[in-house]
Design a protein around this motif. Structure first.
Motif, PDB file in Angstrom:
ATOM      1  N   ASP A   1       0.826  -1.204   0.000  1.00 46.22           N
ATOM      2  CA  ASP A   1       0.000   0.000   0.000  1.00 46.22           C
ATOM      3  C   ASP A   1       0.865   1.261   0.000  1.00 46.22           C
ATOM      4  O   ASP A   1       0.532   2.252  -0.648  1.00 46.22           O
ATOM      5  CB  ASP A   1      -0.948   0.008   1.205  1.00 46.22           C
TER       6      ASP A   1
ATOM      7  N   ARG B   1      -7.777  -1.832  -7.139  1.00 44.68           N
ATOM      8  CA  ARG B   1      -7.007  -1.298  -6.016  1.00 44.68           C
ATOM      9  C   ARG B   1      -6.370   0.043  -6.395  1.00 44.68           C
ATOM     10  O   ARG B   1      -6.397   1.000  -5.624  1.00 44.68           O
ATOM     11  CB  ARG B   1      -5.938  -2.318  -5.625  1.00 44.68           C
TER      12      ARG B   1
ATOM     13  N   ARG C   1      -7.222   3.821  -4.823  1.00 42.83           N
ATOM     14  CA  ARG C   1      -6.135   4.634  -4.255  1.00 42.83           C
ATOM     15  C   ARG C   1      -6.042   5.993  -4.949  1.00 42.83           C
ATOM     16  O   ARG C   1      -5.849   7.021  -4.312  1.00 42.83           O
ATOM     17  CB  ARG C   1      -4.812   3.876  -4.356  1.00 42.83           C
TER      18      ARG C   1
ATOM     19  N   ASP D   1      -3.591  -4.597  -8.711  1.00 48.64           N
ATOM     20  CA  ASP D   1      -4.886  -4.793  -9.336  1.00 48.64           C
ATOM     21  C   ASP D   1      -5.497  -3.444  -9.711  1.00 48.64           C
ATOM     22  O   ASP D   1      -5.372  -2.466  -8.972  1.00 48.64           O
ATOM     23  CB  ASP D   1      -5.803  -5.544  -8.364  1.00 48.64           C
TER      24      ASP D   1
END
Length: 154
Positions: free
Chosen positions: A99, A140, A144, A137
Protein backbone atom coordinates in the motif's frame (compact mmCIF):
# COMPACT_ATOMS: atom_id res chain seq x y z
CA UNK A 1 10.28 -18.04 -25.42
CA UNK A 2 10.41 -15.78 -22.37
CA UNK A 3 11.16 -16.88 -18.82
CA UNK A 4 7.59 -16.81 -17.49
CA UNK A 5 6.30 -18.73 -20.48
CA UNK A 6 9.09 -21.33 -20.00
CA UNK A 7 8.23 -21.63 -16.31
CA UNK A 8 4.55 -22.19 -17.14
CA UNK A 9 5.46 -24.87 -19.72
CA UNK A 10 7.68 -26.62 -17.17
CA UNK A 11 4.96 -26.47 -14.53
CA UNK A 12 2.46 -27.88 -17.02
CA UNK A 13 4.68 -30.91 -17.62
CA UNK A 14 5.16 -31.37 -13.86
CA UNK A 15 1.39 -31.16 -13.27
CA UNK A 16 0.86 -33.83 -15.95
CA UNK A 17 3.40 -36.16 -14.34
CA UNK A 18 2.04 -35.60 -10.83
CA UNK A 19 -1.58 -35.78 -12.02
CA UNK A 20 -2.57 -32.50 -10.37
CA UNK A 21 -5.93 -31.89 -12.04
CA UNK A 22 -6.64 -28.31 -10.95
CA UNK A 23 -3.14 -27.07 -11.84
CA UNK A 24 -3.21 -29.03 -15.08
CA UNK A 25 -6.53 -27.55 -16.26
CA UNK A 26 -5.48 -24.01 -15.26
CA UNK A 27 -2.13 -24.28 -17.03
CA UNK A 28 -3.70 -25.79 -20.15
CA UNK A 29 -6.17 -22.90 -20.26
CA UNK A 30 -3.27 -20.47 -19.87
CA UNK A 31 -1.24 -22.14 -22.63
CA UNK A 32 -4.30 -22.04 -24.92
CA UNK A 33 -4.56 -18.29 -24.29
CA UNK A 34 -0.88 -17.90 -25.19
CA UNK A 35 -1.43 -19.77 -28.45
CA UNK A 36 -4.52 -17.73 -29.28
CA UNK A 37 -2.66 -14.47 -28.59
CA UNK A 38 0.34 -15.54 -30.68
CA UNK A 39 -1.84 -16.25 -33.71
CA UNK A 40 -4.03 -13.15 -33.49
CA UNK A 41 -4.10 -10.97 -36.59
CA UNK A 42 -1.31 -8.42 -36.50
CA UNK A 43 0.80 -10.23 -33.90
CA UNK A 44 4.40 -11.13 -34.70
CA UNK A 45 4.34 -14.55 -33.03
CA UNK A 46 6.24 -14.40 -29.74
CA UNK A 47 4.68 -12.77 -26.68
CA UNK A 48 6.48 -10.18 -24.61
CA UNK A 49 6.76 -10.51 -20.83
CA UNK A 50 4.14 -7.75 -20.43
CA UNK A 51 1.72 -9.56 -22.75
CA UNK A 52 2.12 -12.79 -20.79
CA UNK A 53 1.52 -10.98 -17.50
CA UNK A 54 -1.54 -9.29 -19.04
CA UNK A 55 -2.97 -12.65 -20.12
CA UNK A 56 -2.45 -14.13 -16.65
CA UNK A 57 -4.08 -11.07 -15.06
CA UNK A 58 -7.07 -11.36 -17.39
CA UNK A 59 -7.56 -15.02 -16.50
CA UNK A 60 -7.28 -14.28 -12.78
CA UNK A 61 -9.89 -11.55 -13.16
CA UNK A 62 -12.17 -13.92 -15.09
CA UNK A 63 -11.86 -16.55 -12.36
CA UNK A 64 -12.71 -14.00 -9.65
CA UNK A 65 -15.71 -12.69 -11.58
CA UNK A 66 -16.94 -16.24 -12.19
CA UNK A 67 -16.59 -16.97 -8.46
CA UNK A 68 -18.72 -13.90 -7.67
CA UNK A 69 -21.38 -15.08 -10.10
CA UNK A 70 -21.38 -18.63 -8.70
CA UNK A 71 -21.67 -17.24 -5.18
CA UNK A 72 -24.61 -15.06 -6.24
CA UNK A 73 -26.55 -18.09 -7.49
CA UNK A 74 -25.66 -20.26 -4.50
CA UNK A 75 -23.04 -22.50 -6.13
CA UNK A 76 -20.50 -22.14 -3.32
CA UNK A 77 -18.48 -25.23 -4.21
CA UNK A 78 -17.94 -24.05 -7.79
CA UNK A 79 -17.12 -20.54 -6.54
CA UNK A 80 -14.47 -21.98 -4.23
CA UNK A 81 -12.97 -23.89 -7.18
CA UNK A 82 -12.79 -20.70 -9.27
CA UNK A 83 -11.09 -18.83 -6.40
CA UNK A 84 -8.63 -21.68 -5.97
CA UNK A 85 -7.74 -21.45 -9.68
CA UNK A 86 -7.36 -17.64 -9.39
CA UNK A 87 -4.98 -18.03 -6.43
CA UNK A 88 -2.96 -20.61 -8.34
CA UNK A 89 -2.70 -18.40 -11.43
CA UNK A 90 -1.65 -15.42 -9.28
CA UNK A 91 1.58 -17.27 -8.49
CA UNK A 92 2.66 -16.40 -12.06
CA UNK A 93 2.17 -12.67 -11.57
CA UNK A 94 4.90 -10.30 -10.38
CA UNK A 95 5.01 -9.53 -6.66
CA UNK A 96 2.25 -7.09 -5.77
CA UNK A 97 3.05 -3.59 -4.54
CA UNK A 98 2.50 -2.73 -0.89
CA UNK A 99 0.00 0.00 0.00
CA UNK A 100 2.87 2.36 0.79
CA UNK A 101 4.61 1.75 -2.55
CA UNK A 102 1.34 2.18 -4.43
CA UNK A 103 0.58 5.37 -2.52
CA UNK A 104 3.97 6.81 -3.41
CA UNK A 105 3.50 6.00 -7.11
CA UNK A 106 0.03 7.61 -7.05
CA UNK A 107 1.39 10.77 -5.40
CA UNK A 108 4.26 11.01 -7.89
CA UNK A 109 1.89 10.53 -10.82
CA UNK A 110 -0.50 13.12 -9.37
CA UNK A 111 2.29 15.65 -8.94
CA UNK A 112 3.61 15.01 -12.46
CA UNK A 113 0.11 15.37 -13.94
CA UNK A 114 -0.48 18.51 -11.83
CA UNK A 115 -3.70 16.94 -10.58
CA UNK A 116 -6.09 19.24 -8.73
CA UNK A 117 -9.03 16.93 -8.04
CA UNK A 118 -11.26 14.09 -9.27
CA UNK A 119 -11.53 15.61 -12.77
CA UNK A 120 -7.89 14.58 -13.33
CA UNK A 121 -8.65 10.88 -12.76
CA UNK A 122 -7.84 9.79 -16.33
CA UNK A 123 -4.44 11.45 -16.50
CA UNK A 124 -3.34 10.12 -13.11
CA UNK A 125 -4.71 6.59 -13.71
CA UNK A 126 -2.90 6.35 -17.04
CA UNK A 127 0.44 7.23 -15.46
CA UNK A 128 -0.09 4.95 -12.46
CA UNK A 129 -1.18 1.93 -14.51
CA UNK A 130 1.89 2.35 -16.72
CA UNK A 131 4.12 2.53 -13.64
CA UNK A 132 2.65 -0.50 -11.82
CA UNK A 133 2.52 -2.84 -14.88
CA UNK A 134 0.80 -5.85 -13.34
CA UNK A 135 2.07 -5.31 -9.81
CA UNK A 136 -1.27 -3.97 -8.56
CA UNK A 137 -4.89 -4.79 -9.34
CA UNK A 138 -6.74 -2.15 -11.34
CA UNK A 139 -9.55 -1.87 -8.76
CA UNK A 140 -7.01 -1.30 -6.02
CA UNK A 141 -5.22 1.35 -8.08
CA UNK A 142 -8.50 3.09 -8.94
CA UNK A 143 -9.53 3.23 -5.28
CA UNK A 144 -6.13 4.63 -4.25
CA UNK A 145 -6.16 7.26 -7.03
CA UNK A 146 -9.71 8.34 -6.13
CA UNK A 147 -8.73 8.63 -2.48
CA UNK A 148 -5.69 10.73 -3.42
CA UNK A 149 -7.65 13.01 -5.76
CA UNK A 150 -10.38 13.53 -3.14
CA UNK A 151 -7.74 14.56 -0.61
CA UNK A 152 -6.50 17.24 -3.04
CA UNK A 153 -9.94 18.82 -3.24
CA UNK A 154 -10.42 19.09 0.55
Amino acid sequence: MIDLEKRISGDLLAAMKEKKEMELSSLRMLKAEFQRAKTEKGHAGELTEDEVVSLVQRLVKQRREAADQYTAVGAGERAAQELKEALFLETYLPEQLSDEELGQIVEEAGAFAKAAGPKDMGRVMGRVMTAVKGRADGKRVKARVQEYLQSLEE
